[in-house]
Design an enzyme around this catalytic site. Sequence first.
Site, PDB file in Angstrom:
ATOM      1  N   HIS B 280       2.697 -13.810  -9.854  1.00  0.00           N
ATOM      2  CA  HIS B 280       2.135 -15.166  -9.780  1.00  0.00           C
ATOM      3  C   HIS B 280       2.806 -16.127 -10.764  1.00  0.00           C
ATOM      4  O   HIS B 280       3.120 -15.767 -11.901  1.00  0.00           O
ATOM      5  CB  HIS B 280       0.613 -15.168  -9.936  1.00  0.00           C
ATOM      6  N   ASP B 292       2.306 -12.447 -18.558  1.00  0.00           N
ATOM      7  CA  ASP B 292       1.313 -12.766 -17.511  1.00  0.00           C
ATOM      8  C   ASP B 292       1.613 -14.153 -16.944  1.00  0.00           C
ATOM      9  O   ASP B 292       1.105 -15.139 -17.459  1.00  0.00           O
ATOM     10  CB  ASP B 292      -0.095 -12.701 -18.126  1.00  0.00           C
ATOM     11  N   GLU B 326      -3.230 -17.750  -9.422  1.00  0.00           N
ATOM     12  CA  GLU B 326      -3.900 -16.448  -9.536  1.00  0.00           C
ATOM     13  C   GLU B 326      -4.999 -16.500 -10.589  1.00  0.00           C
ATOM     14  O   GLU B 326      -6.045 -15.865 -10.443  1.00  0.00           O
ATOM     15  CB  GLU B 326      -2.859 -15.360  -9.899  1.00  0.00           C
ATOM     16  N   GLU B 327      -4.774 -17.255 -11.671  1.00  0.00           N
ATOM     17  CA  GLU B 327      -5.651 -17.157 -12.838  1.00  0.00           C
ATOM     18  C   GLU B 327      -7.044 -17.740 -12.627  1.00  0.00           C
ATOM     19  O   GLU B 327      -8.016 -17.246 -13.168  1.00  0.00           O
ATOM     20  CB  GLU B 327      -4.995 -17.825 -14.058  1.00  0.00           C
ATOM     21  N   ASP B 354       1.807  -7.587 -11.857  1.00  0.00           N
ATOM     22  CA  ASP B 354       1.004  -8.512 -12.658  1.00  0.00           C
ATOM     23  C   ASP B 354       0.246  -7.757 -13.749  1.00  0.00           C
ATOM     24  O   ASP B 354      -0.934  -7.985 -13.989  1.00  0.00           O
ATOM     25  CB  ASP B 354       0.035  -9.286 -11.749  1.00  0.00           C
ATOM     26  N   HIS B 425      -3.341 -13.973 -22.243  1.00  0.00           N
ATOM     27  CA  HIS B 425      -4.079 -15.249 -22.180  1.00  0.00           C
ATOM     28  C   HIS B 425      -4.096 -15.985 -23.526  1.00  0.00           C
ATOM     29  O   HIS B 425      -5.071 -16.664 -23.845  1.00  0.00           O
ATOM     30  CB  HIS B 425      -5.529 -15.040 -21.703  1.00  0.00           C
TER      31      HIS B 425
END
Lengths: 458, 458
Positions: B280, B292, B326-327, B354, B425
């Site tokens: 993604h 990520d 995606e997130e 991912d 994140h």
Amino acid sequence: MRFPTPLASVAALCAATLFNPVRAAEGTAADEKMLRAIYTAALTNGPAYEHLRELTTKYPGRLAGSKNLEGAVQWGEALLKATGADRTELQPAMVPHWERGAKESIAIVGGVKLTAVALGGSVPTPAGGLRAPVVEVQSLAALKTTDVKGKIVFFNRPMNPEYINPGLSYRDAGDQRNQGPGEAAKYGAVGALVRSLTHAHDDVPHTGATTYPPDGPKIPAAALSTIAADNLSAALKLDSSLTVEMTINSRWFEDAPSHNVIGELRGSEHPEQIIVVGGHLDAWDIAPGAHDDGSGVVQSIEVMRLLKAAGYQPRHTLRVVLFTNEENGTRGATAYSTAVQEKKEQHLFALETDNGGFQPRGFNLGNPAGNAARRAARWRGLFEPYGIYSFSDGVGGTDVHPLLAQGTTVAGLTPDSQRYFDIHHTTEDSIDKVNPRELELGAAAMASLIYLVDQYGL
Amino acid sequence: MRFPTPLASVAALCAATLFNPVRAAEGTAADEKMLRAIYTAALTNGPAYEHLRELTTKYPGRLAGSKNLEGAVQWGEALLKATGADRTELQPAMVPHWERGAKESIAIVGGVKLTAVALGGSVPTPAGGLRAPVVEVQSLAALKTTDVKGKIVFFNRPMNPEYINPGLSYRDAGDQRNQGPGEAAKYGAVGALVRSLTHAHDDVPHTGATTYPPDGPKIPAAALSTIAADNLSAALKLDSSLTVEMTINSRWFEDAPSHNVIGELRGSEHPEQIIVVGGHLDAWDIAPGAHDDGSGVVQSIEVMRLLKAAGYQPRHTLRVVLFTNEENGTRGATAYSTAVQEKKEQHLFALETDNGGFQPRGFNLGNPAGNAARRAARWRGLFEPYGIYSFSDGVGGTDVHPLLAQGTTVAGLTPDSQRYFDIHHTTEDSIDKVNPRELELGAAAMASLIYLVDQYGL
């Protein structure tokens, strides 16, 4: 980890192992439960990472002959006592004593400074430095066909990226650092520069031992960072007659006293039969020595703690050995194996951890019969839930390897090694490069293997 | 990677796969040779890491609705063209658009500042901020027995360190972040603070999506760094009536246009049958998004390059898909699977990456018959020389998971994950945390699996 030594011939070795107990319950739920208890103890508030922080903060650059190494010796013995060793011992070993002196300097005359570090064991340049033209080669073989007389030889063969295991790339390129300067000296070279042994492309130079043939001439030798090596190579393409100035201020001293640190848990059934787990206390003078081999030191001590925390009383004596002088002399390993022979101690198994504190993937194993890896692989089912699946033939590591010749089964922890040579033998080998859980998982894998060997033999 | 979705019931799914070729040469020297060619192409001057540097440098924080995401969309299409795609496409998807606004601030009134980050999707605090007493809980269940009315609820259950796979610890603790604020609001809480989802003990806060029940009240929510969480917990033990001040300046906008990026190599034998590989493009607003999922993006594109570099012409169409959003919405995945259904496209296999660009260890796989992992494990002998040994049951990942319901075999790359949740994140998810060789080895593992599926089916 220093440059790996080849497997000694094992043909002449005693083929029978000392240890062949028959126990019924192998591979059952009790084993699964014990491994789970070991891993839980490792991952839940384990002290290994804090021990590593203390070792690398208080005693960085603990090269043979340094105060920091002997400080680490005292620290290691105290920690083994605090971890519950029944007995500790400082085993003397005289070690080589080389010091870097004032920082080295390498530069293209009239050009850029080249980030470099003297190789361990290098002789110094003459007072006032050395100036000479440079000739680039890709191999030791090229020395035979290249005019190097009066020149600085620049060994610039990169590590081969095609190997999956960077340890093999390291071994293949390592002759340049290990023997290159000594060989170049034979052909009349006056200095040597060696491309750092790493896949990384950065400005961090990697040291490590270089050795001169005992009866040959000795020339000063330094490693260039990979960026510096590329810069020098590019500059040589533009001007093949350029001159480099080297200043190395190293010095050899008399051999110095040092010690292997030993701590034991006495075996409940066969206290006279010994299982060793160990790493090495020394580190290169420029390196905090977090992965090489602070990780191995704290993991080895953690193995003792984990077995106790899991409620396991070893049947054979568990001996933690923190070896001295692995990096530039292996006098600790020699002192240890000599003492084993002299005292006729029975060593069943010796596990070394000196490949970095990264996520563990398995073990390499060797015994005189050549079937140790195959035998250990019978436990694969117990280990796979923990990400341990690889049981390969090997010789354990530099410090336990001599025991193989005495009939002992030797082993080494095999962690993921993709990141290892990015920081190996550099100022970057610091605790922030170690992940606490990866360190703990390595110790748990080692404790699990030792539990199984203690129970069922190998 | 966002919070994993549970496996949908597959009982009702079509049990037959579309694809069952019978080919004779499986597992022979030709396969070994192809894998070796793929790995060599990956490890020798591969561009994946430089692509990742470009993506994370030019387009960090590429959250849905941001300019950087649409910049990355253009970049991705251009790179797919440059890599030799026969066809590219930008597939439209309307995506949620949430912005953090001016930096959040959380502090104990009269006490220390607490390092924090608003959760994605959080509503803002009232103008001038929110002051309220704090009540600490360890679980969502505790909301039923705790008086939270008018208070800020502080969810402080750490990730459980006993799991070997930190992904499982993340999943177990994740309800606090994902549903905690919405649930606390139902009981009259006015704000929520959540311990960061990480094993790391540091001052780095981790964001991620929180969701409110559609018909319930919404309260502002932020994650505290683990150190800040420990500080707040300790302060509450000393003074259970302390007050915290929160200021969050977030804002929801109208849905925004975005795109999945698609690039294809047309299949030589069955161009109408499609094999997907993807990751993604979006990343949290505070994160460079290197692991990520910048890693997954460049690895997916690299798969196309590697097959070409190894001289392999796929029999089925290879489609690289760079998913959007995606997130915080998965609208890209929805748009993709909807289009597959509407166009009645035949999808044989869909592989997602991912889980970070770390050293690959295997794959998770799922198909309607439930035997995909077992079937893939027949290639274990081919993969083990490359450190790939794990073939586990799974659902691929968030973006390919919907295709499972359409009968497609889905898979996800499984890298080592011990380091992933240290930086997930956060502002620390930057390229220096990615090792070039680990990234390349992941792409090579993926290309190898796709080669085998293309040849022999799964």
